[in-house]
Write an enzyme that holds these catalytic residues in place. Structure first.
Site, mmCIF file in Angstrom:
data_model
loop_
_atom_site.group_PDB
_atom_site.id
_atom_site.type_symbol
_atom_site.label_atom_id
_atom_site.label_comp_id
_atom_site.label_asym_id
_atom_site.label_seq_id
_atom_site.Cartn_x
_atom_site.Cartn_y
_atom_site.Cartn_z
ATOM 1 C CB THR A 101 -0.876 -0.027 1.274
ATOM 2 O OG1 THR A 101 -1.917 -0.972 1.101
ATOM 3 C CG2 THR A 101 -1.502 1.298 1.611
ATOM 4 N NE ARG A 146 -9.129 -7.366 1.578
ATOM 5 C CZ ARG A 146 -8.108 -6.533 1.805
ATOM 6 N NH1 ARG A 146 -7.797 -5.601 0.940
ATOM 7 N NH2 ARG A 146 -7.413 -6.642 2.908
ATOM 8 C CB VAL A 147 -13.664 -2.985 0.974
ATOM 9 C CG1 VAL A 147 -13.165 -1.630 1.457
ATOM 10 C CG2 VAL A 147 -14.498 -2.829 -0.293
ATOM 11 N N GLY A 148 -10.439 -3.497 1.932
ATOM 12 C CA GLY A 148 -9.548 -3.546 3.087
ATOM 13 C C GLY A 148 -9.689 -2.318 3.973
ATOM 14 C CG ASP A 149 -6.242 -1.231 6.228
ATOM 15 O OD1 ASP A 149 -6.047 -1.935 5.212
ATOM 16 O OD2 ASP A 149 -5.338 -0.584 6.777
ATOM 17 C CB THR A 166 0.854 -0.308 4.954
ATOM 18 O OG1 THR A 166 1.156 -1.460 4.145
ATOM 19 C CG2 THR A 166 2.077 0.020 5.797
ATOM 20 N N GLY A 167 -0.799 -2.993 5.803
ATOM 21 C CA GLY A 167 -0.704 -4.341 6.376
ATOM 22 C C GLY A 167 -1.924 -5.147 6.006
ATOM 23 C CB THR A 168 -3.103 -8.493 7.026
ATOM 24 O OG1 THR A 168 -2.424 -8.326 8.280
ATOM 25 C CG2 THR A 168 -2.273 -9.416 6.171
ATOM 26 N N GLY A 169 -5.252 -5.839 5.918
ATOM 27 C CA GLY A 169 -6.251 -4.835 6.244
ATOM 28 C C GLY A 169 -7.343 -5.287 7.182
#
Ligand code: ASP
Length: 292
Positions: A162, A190-193, A212-215
Site C-alpha cells: 500500500t 473485498r475492501v480492506g482498511d 499498511t498491512g493485512t487490512g
C-alpha cells in the site's frame, strides 16, 4: 499539544517488503518524492496537497501495490481502495473497489471536495470518476505492471502493499492519504482498511496516521484512530503505534503505521519484516529505509 511553525512529512510504500528482494528503485523513488514533498512544505504548501501529491506519484509509478502496480482480484480485474483526510476540518473522502482510475487518491479527494459523502464504492465510484473527468486507464491489460520486489508467483499469495503519506504543514495543519490495490488474490469486492476512515487513514487537528498491512486486522482494531486516541490519552507517539501493532498482532495480523503530530513529531513503526518508508522535516534530515 502546542502548534509550531515547522513542517514534518512521512510516507510509506507498504509493509509487505520481504528480505532478499531488491527495493533499490523504490528507495530512490521514495527519496526523490520525500525531498520534493519537503520542498513543497517548506514553501508553504498545504499538508493536504502534499500528501495527495506524494500518493499520486506512487500510484502512477507502478513500483508499489497501488494504482499501476495493483494486482487483479480472483475474478481477474483490479479493484482500488483509497482515502484522504484533512486534519483541521476532519473532512474525508474515500473510494472502495474502484476500477481503473489512474489516480484513485485524487478521486477520493474529489469525493471529499465535491460531494456531501465520505465514501463511494464500485460502479458508483467509477461513474463519479468518469463524470468528474478523472483520468481512467484505457487499456487495463497493458497498463498494470508487477511492482518492484514482487515476483510473479507472489500474486497467488496473500501478499500486499500500500502507499501512504502523512504531513503537518507550516500552519500546523495535518493530513493523511492512503491508497492500495489491496491484498493479492483477494476476492472480488473485498475492501480492506485503506479506504476506511479510522482504520487505514485518520487525521484530526493533532495527528495524521496512515496504515499498511493485512487490512482485515487494521479494520478490526480501528487501527488509525486507535493510534490517535492513544496519543490523545498521553502515550508517546512511537509507543502508541507499537501498542496498536501489538493489538493487530494479537489478532494474527501484521503491518506498519506512520504518523506525524501537529507538534512536529514523527514515527514510522512496523511489525512485519520490512516497510518501505521515508521522512523529512525542517528539523530532521531525509531518511529512507526498507528494513532496520
Ligand atoms: N492494507 C492493505 C489492504 O489490506 C494492504 C497493505 O497495506 O499492504 O488492502
Amino acid at each position: 499539544m502546542s502548534k509550531n511553525k515547522t513542517y514534518t512529512f512521512a510516507m510509506h510504500g507498504g509493509a509487505g517488503a520481504r528480505p532478499g528482494r531488491d527495493y533499490s528503485r523504490v528507495e530512490a523513488h521514495l527519496e526523490t518524492l520525500a525531498a520534493e514533498a519537503g520542498q513543497r512544505l517548506a514553501s508553504g504548501a498545504a499538508a493536504l496537497d502534499v500528501v495527495e501529491f506524494a500518493v499520486v506519484e506512487m500510484e502512477r509509478s507502478g513500483l508499489y501495490v497501488a494504482g499501476r502496480g495493483s494486482a487483479p482480484n480472483t475474478a481477474g480485474y483490479v479493484e482500488l481502495d483509497a482515502s484522504i483526510m484533512d486534519g483541521a476540518t476532519q473532512r474525508a473522502g474515500a473510494v472502495a473497489s474502484l476500477r481503473d482510475a489512474v489516480q484513485p487518491i485524487s478521486v477520493a479527494r474529489g469525493v471529499m471536495d465535491g460531494t456531501s459523502h465520505v465514501m463511494l464504492a464500485g460502479a458508483g465510484a467509477l461513474s463519479f470518476a468518469r463524470e468528474q473527468g478523472f483520468a481512467l486507464v484505457e487499456n487495463p491489460n497493458d497498463y498494470y505492471t508487477l511492482p518492484a520486489g514482487v515476483e510473479p508467483d507472489d500474486i497467488n499469495e496473500r501478499m500486499h502493499g500500500t502507499v501512504g503519506a502523512v504531513a503537518v504543514d507550516a500552519s500546523g495543519s495535518t493530513a493523511a492519504a492512503t491508497s492500495t490495490g489491496g491484498t493479492f488474490a483477494k476476492l472480488e469486492g473485498r475492501v480492506g482498511d485503506t479506504p476506511i476512515i479510522g482504520a487505514g487513514t485518520w487525521a484530526d487537528p493533532e495527528i495524521a496516521v496512515s496504515c499498511t498491512g493485512t487490512g482485515e486486522f487494521f479494520i478490526r482494531t480501528a487501527a488509525a484512530v486507535s493510534a490517535a486516541n492513544r496519543v490523545r490519552a498521553g502515550q508517546a507517539l512511537a509507543d502508541a503505534l507499537d501498542s496498536v501493532l501489538d493489538d493487530v498482532a494479537r489478532l494474527g495480523g501484521d503491518g506498519g503505521i506512520i504518523a506525524v503530530t501537529a507538534a512536529g513529531e514523527k514515527a514510522m513503526r512496523y511489525n512485519s519484516e520490512g516497510m518501505k518508508r521515508a521522512s523529512i522535516g525542517d528539523n530532521a534530515s531525509l531518511e529512507v529505509k526498507t528494513f532496520e
